[in-house]
Scaffold this active site. Structure first.
Site, mmCIF file in Angstrom:
data_model
loop_
_atom_site.group_PDB
_atom_site.id
_atom_site.type_symbol
_atom_site.label_atom_id
_atom_site.label_comp_id
_atom_site.label_asym_id
_atom_site.label_seq_id
_atom_site.Cartn_x
_atom_site.Cartn_y
_atom_site.Cartn_z
ATOM 1 N N HIS A 1 7.011 7.632 8.137
ATOM 2 C CA HIS A 1 6.353 8.103 6.920
ATOM 3 C C HIS A 1 7.281 7.885 5.723
ATOM 4 O O HIS A 1 8.501 7.831 5.883
ATOM 5 C CB HIS A 1 6.042 9.605 7.024
ATOM 6 C CG HIS A 1 4.882 9.942 7.912
ATOM 7 N ND1 HIS A 1 4.931 10.940 8.865
ATOM 8 C CD2 HIS A 1 3.624 9.443 7.967
ATOM 9 C CE1 HIS A 1 3.755 11.023 9.488
ATOM 10 N NE2 HIS A 1 2.948 10.128 8.960
ATOM 11 N N ARG B 1 0.440 4.386 9.284
ATOM 12 C CA ARG B 1 -0.540 5.487 9.272
ATOM 13 C C ARG B 1 -1.431 5.512 8.023
ATOM 14 O O ARG B 1 -2.501 6.113 8.031
ATOM 15 C CB ARG B 1 0.190 6.838 9.361
ATOM 16 C CG ARG B 1 1.136 6.985 10.548
ATOM 17 C CD ARG B 1 0.376 7.183 11.835
ATOM 18 N NE ARG B 1 1.278 7.381 12.956
ATOM 19 C CZ ARG B 1 1.753 8.564 13.334
ATOM 20 N NH1 ARG B 1 1.400 9.658 12.682
ATOM 21 N NH2 ARG B 1 2.567 8.658 14.372
ATOM 22 N N CYS C 1 7.072 17.929 7.381
ATOM 23 C CA CYS C 1 5.848 17.781 8.197
ATOM 24 C C CYS C 1 5.249 19.130 8.589
ATOM 25 O O CYS C 1 4.057 19.234 8.853
ATOM 26 C CB CYS C 1 6.139 17.023 9.493
ATOM 27 S SG CYS C 1 7.195 15.612 9.333
HETATM 28 N N1 GLY Z 1 4.637 13.204 16.066
HETATM 29 C C1 GLY Z 1 4.378 13.255 14.685
HETATM 30 C C2 GLY Z 1 3.535 12.130 14.244
HETATM 31 O O1 GLY Z 1 3.572 11.103 14.870
HETATM 32 O O2 GLY Z 1 2.790 12.195 13.303
#
Ligand code: GLY
Length: 256
Positions: free
Chosen positions: A163, A133, A251
């Site tokens: 993450h 990400r 989160c």
């Molecule tokens: N479902 C949380 C994410 O993928 O960021």
């Protein structure tokens, strides 16, 4: 010391959130109750809780941590790496809410991508995971912005986790929860590492707020290990429905 948090209520579309968990879809009614319990726990720690409304078009938008990095000096609006999350940061209420607390608001721009679930704050220093990400350009922009405000950052190579904070979380007082691929990373050797057992790996994602640590409910070994440190009041919040869509305690809020 944190004074404020921002959360976003999940929409019914939470059931369509990105998931690699293979645990079925979240039950929305249960998710709402768990979110209320999360807000109650945050309130207990003494912070002011700012609650933003659901955004049905964005199934993962309750995971608001990924929308901005909130530091002591500035807030930085992110550019999520997941395509379905990219426009979350355009939410009409995000910038105005941050503006209530920050004079300085910065932004990550294309081609940079960064999700602050990949960023762990340790004092004025920020560890930034290079994940699926968060790309090198996003991390580079973030570090440049941090340095402009007298803060600092460094990147952390990642192989397995979604993450960075899926597997490593700082609880202040030099205490660090570490799981999986981060257990043997020498950069974390200077901390008092609390190693998370494989069967409770999800609970590596706890949050510190002032005297409190919030732990996901159902992970007794991790809860006991944190209690035994003797430095925190420990609260438990059930996040079972968020786990189904790869979400955890951190989160679900911006804390600053
Ligand atoms: N479902 C949380 C994410 O993928 O960021």
């Amino acid at each position: 010391m944190f004074s404020n948090v921002i959360v976003r209520v999940p929409g019914k579309s939470l059931t369509e959130g990105i998931s690699g968990a293979d645990e079925g879809k979240p039950n929305y009614t249960k998710a709402i109750v768990q979110h209320e319990n999360y807000i109650n726990a945050l309130t207990k720690t003494g912070v002011g809780v700012n609650v933003l409304p659901p955004m049905e078009d964005f199934p993962d938008s309750c995971f608001i941590e990924d929308n901005a990095l909130c530091t002591s000096k500035c807030a930085i609006i992110s550019r999520p790496g997941a395509q379905t999350r990219r426009e979350e940061v355009q939410a009409k209420d995000l910038r105005p809410t941050l503006s209530k607390f920050y004079d300085n608001i910065e932004e990550i721009t294309a081609p940079g991508t960064i999700e602050p679930g990949d960023i762990m704050m340790v004092g004025d220093h920020f560890y930034i995971g290079l994940s699926a990400r968060t790309n090198a350009e996003g991390a580079h922009q973030m570090i440049s912005i941090l340095e402009k405000y007298g803060l600092s950052g460094e990147t952390v190579e990642m192989k397995e986790m979604l993450h960075l904070k899926t597997g490593v979380n700082y609880l202040e007082h030099n205490n660090l929860l570490v799981a999986g691929e981060f257990k043997n990373d020498p950069r974390f050797d200077k901390f008092n590492k609390i190693e998370i057992p494989e069967d409770e790996a999800y609970a590596a994602n706890c949050i510190w707020i002032n005297d409190y640590v919030i732990v996901p409910a159902g992970y007794p070994k991790v809860k006991k290990a944190i209690e035994e440190l003797g430095q925190y009041k420990v609260l438990e919040v059930d996040t079972s429905e968020y786990r189904k869509v790869d979400g955890g305690l951190s989160c679900l809020s911006l804390r600053f």
